[in-house]
Design an enzyme around this catalytic site. Structure first.
Site, PDB file in Angstrom:
ATOM      1  N   ARG A   1      34.983  51.022  43.161  1.00  0.00           N
ATOM      2  CA  ARG A   1      36.672  51.567  42.917  1.00  0.00           C
ATOM      3  C   ARG A   1      37.525  51.453  41.235  1.00  0.00           C
ATOM      4  O   ARG A   1      38.662  52.255  41.621  1.00  0.00           O
ATOM      5  CB  ARG A   1      37.030  50.040  43.544  1.00  0.00           C
TER       6      ARG A   1
ATOM      7  N   ASP B   1      43.747  40.757  35.104  1.00  0.00           N
ATOM      8  CA  ASP B   1      42.205  41.634  34.940  1.00  0.00           C
ATOM      9  C   ASP B   1      41.104  41.225  34.328  1.00  0.00           C
ATOM     10  O   ASP B   1      40.428  41.609  34.073  1.00  0.00           O
ATOM     11  CB  ASP B   1      42.840  43.082  35.594  1.00  0.00           C
TER      12      ASP B   1
ATOM     13  N   ARG C   1      46.069  48.376  47.965  1.00  0.00           N
ATOM     14  CA  ARG C   1      46.794  48.047  48.059  1.00  0.00           C
ATOM     15  C   ARG C   1      48.199  48.767  47.288  1.00  0.00           C
ATOM     16  O   ARG C   1      48.882  48.809  47.507  1.00  0.00           O
ATOM     17  CB  ARG C   1      47.150  46.746  46.926  1.00  0.00           C
TER      18      ARG C   1
ATOM     19  N   ARG D   1      49.692  38.710  48.144  1.00  0.00           N
ATOM     20  CA  ARG D   1      49.634  39.458  46.861  1.00  0.00           C
ATOM     21  C   ARG D   1      50.795  40.415  47.458  1.00  0.00           C
ATOM     22  O   ARG D   1      50.974  41.765  47.934  1.00  0.00           O
ATOM     23  CB  ARG D   1      49.388  40.474  46.322  1.00  0.00           C
TER      24      ARG D   1
ATOM     25  N   LYS E   1      42.824  53.553  36.303  1.00  0.00           N
ATOM     26  CA  LYS E   1      42.472  53.347  37.389  1.00  0.00           C
ATOM     27  C   LYS E   1      44.031  53.523  37.491  1.00  0.00           C
ATOM     28  O   LYS E   1      44.696  54.030  38.419  1.00  0.00           O
ATOM     29  CB  LYS E   1      41.661  52.581  38.154  1.00  0.00           C
ATOM     30  N   ASN E   2      44.370  51.691  37.412  1.00  0.00           N
ATOM     31  CA  ASN E   2      45.478  51.590  37.784  1.00  0.00           C
ATOM     32  C   ASN E   2      46.516  52.880  37.293  1.00  0.00           C
ATOM     33  O   ASN E   2      48.085  52.817  37.851  1.00  0.00           O
ATOM     34  CB  ASN E   2      45.693  50.476  36.614  1.00  0.00           C
TER      35      ASN E   2
ATOM     36  N   CYS F   1      41.947  44.278  47.280  1.00  0.00           N
ATOM     37  CA  CYS F   1      41.045  43.128  47.334  1.00  0.00           C
ATOM     38  C   CYS F   1      41.457  42.050  48.198  1.00  0.00           C
ATOM     39  O   CYS F   1      42.119  42.124  48.641  1.00  0.00           O
ATOM     40  CB  CYS F   1      41.979  42.678  45.950  1.00  0.00           C
TER      41      CYS F   1
ATOM     42  N   LEU G   1      59.025  42.449  46.332  1.00  0.00           N
ATOM     43  CA  LEU G   1      60.478  43.024  45.481  1.00  0.00           C
ATOM     44  C   LEU G   1      59.648  44.474  45.218  1.00  0.00           C
ATOM     45  O   LEU G   1      61.093  44.911  45.567  1.00  0.00           O
ATOM     46  CB  LEU G   1      59.029  42.355  43.788  1.00  0.00           C
TER      47      LEU G   1
END
Length: 421
Positions: free
Chosen positions: A397, A305, A92, A121, A22-23, A116, A125
């Site tokens: 998700r 995670d 996000r 968060r 996913k990421n 989430c 940056l």
């Protein structure tokens, strides 16, 4: 709203294959915005977050086809550079469109992200990185407004190695004028996957797999094909499913080097592991799980995670374990729900103390976020009698057909659809 109904107490056994990450997908998809042409992303997982990103990119004018885990993305005819709140609020990772839109078109208007429900968060940056590259940034009515005639390479030092900020700056710097140096960059496998894709598109990025990345800007990028890496967090979750049920399972597709810290902890806890390039096998059929402390850290440390899933395993371990999350300080929303199953957990700030119990008992529990959902499913697999896990849309998700995969391993788990429970 769906729920899972789990009749626990079954030892899992058999083989299962891990889906794409996913990421990784949520970074690769916005990167396609950089190219004038079509890109192909293979091994893309079928997830709610992927569909949310498809909707967002389509809103920008991107042409997308998604079939059989293959995404074809054509960003040749972008019609606008505005990412609206209605779409960005769902996750996000939507902020990843900021860098590509800004560097290619000189303008981006992106809603502040959602996602989430836990923890602050901040995206400071990301924004500081864009400013270093020469962008003018303002915040207006909940939107990030970014402008630049042409981004220019710069030296960027992150105080902490942020995956999201590293990815966004990498994409923006790829089309900037001159050379960008990122110090203290994130080294997660998903960042490596992104760099591989960008370089295939014609970017010039060196320092892969290190914390210092050098990007020599180019004038244009072109469509390319890349394979999405397998999901290390899904793999770790499935391995813990085998361990917590005292089963023996093989997980295919995952790169063991991406999971080294988790595998080491499983061995410390007493699990027997068989590891090769094709699969990872966990065998907990004739052992008592030992209590093992965990402190989360950036890659290659223990992933935040996987923190919730590890807590589920520790609820049934012999002894007392301490779990500290150094990445996010309030990511323990799953702990109160585990108490409903009979766990013995106390939380103080970013530290949880878990005293192992002899057994968990089924109950009705509620998911609060993606990884919390997974941890409650794991606990339900090991608990006696029936557990109902509500709000599994969180789990959808990030896990592709999780209940189907668990069924193939022998779990008694059913998805029930209804408006209210």
């Amino acid at each position: 709203m769906d729920k899972f109904v789990i009749k626990g107490g079954r030892k899992l056994s058999g083989e299962v294959k891990v889906s794409g990450a996913k990421n990784a997908s949520l970074a690769l998809m916005p990167a396609a915005l950089l190219a004038d042409g079509e890109s192909t992303l293979t091994n893309t997982p079928v997830l709610n977050d992927v569909y949310s990103m498809i909707k967002l990119l389509s809103q920008l004018g991107v042409e997308i086809k998604f079939d059989n885990h293959v995404l074809n993305i054509n960003a040749s005819n972008i019609t606008n550079q505005i990412a609206p709140y209605e779409l960005v609020k769902k996750m996000r990772a939507s902020v990843y469109v900021l860098g590509p839109l800004l560097t290619r078109f000189g303008f981006a208007k992106v809603s502040l992200p959602g996602g989430c429900a836990w923890g602050p968060r901040p995206i400071n940056l990301h924004l500081e990185g864009m400013k270093k590259l020469g962008a003018e940034i303002s915040l207006e009515e909940g939107y990030i407004i970014a402008k630049a005639k042409k981004l220019t390479g710069a030296k960027i030092n992150f105080d902490v190695p942020s995956v999201g900020a590293t990815g966004n700056v990498l994409m923006a710097a790829s089309l900037a004028k001159g050379t960008t140096l990122i110090n203290n960059a994130a080294m997660e496998p998903e960042i490596t996957n992104l760099i591989q894709y960008l370089n295939k598109m014609g970017a010039r990025i060196s320092g892969i797999n290190s914390s210092i990345l050098e990007i020599e800007g180019v004038d244009n990028l072109y469509g390319a094909e890349v394979e999405t890496i397998c999901d290390r967090i899904e793999a770790g979750t499935l391995l813990i499913a085998g361990a917590i049920t005292k089963g023996k399972i093989k997980v295919f597709g995952a790169d063991y080097l991406h999971l080294y810290s988790v595998l080491a902890k499983l061995e410390d806890a007493g699990c027997k592991l068989h590891i090769n390039k094709e699969f990872i096998e966990v065998d907990a059929s004739n052992i008592s799980i030992k209590s093992i402390d965990v402190t989360t850290n950036v890659f290659p440390g223990f992933p935040t995670d996987m923190q919730a899933q590890w807590m589920a395993l520790m609820t049934l371990a012999d002894g007392v374990s301490i779990i500290q999350d150094t990445i996010y300080l309030d990511r323990f929303g799953h702990a109160p729900e585990m108490l409903r199953l009979g766990a013995d957990i106390s939380v103080h700030e970013n530290r949880a103390t878990v005293k192992g119990v002899k057994k968990l008992m089924g109950a009705k529990v509620m998911s609060t976020d993606l990884r919390a959902s997974a941890s409650l499913v794991l606990a339900g697999l090991a608990a006696e009698s029936t557990t109902e896990v509500l709000r599994v849309y969180h789990l959808d998700r990030g896990y592709e057909k999780m209940e189907v995969k668990l069924k193939t391993l022998g779990a008694d788990i059913e998805r029930v659809t209804g408006s209210e429970f």
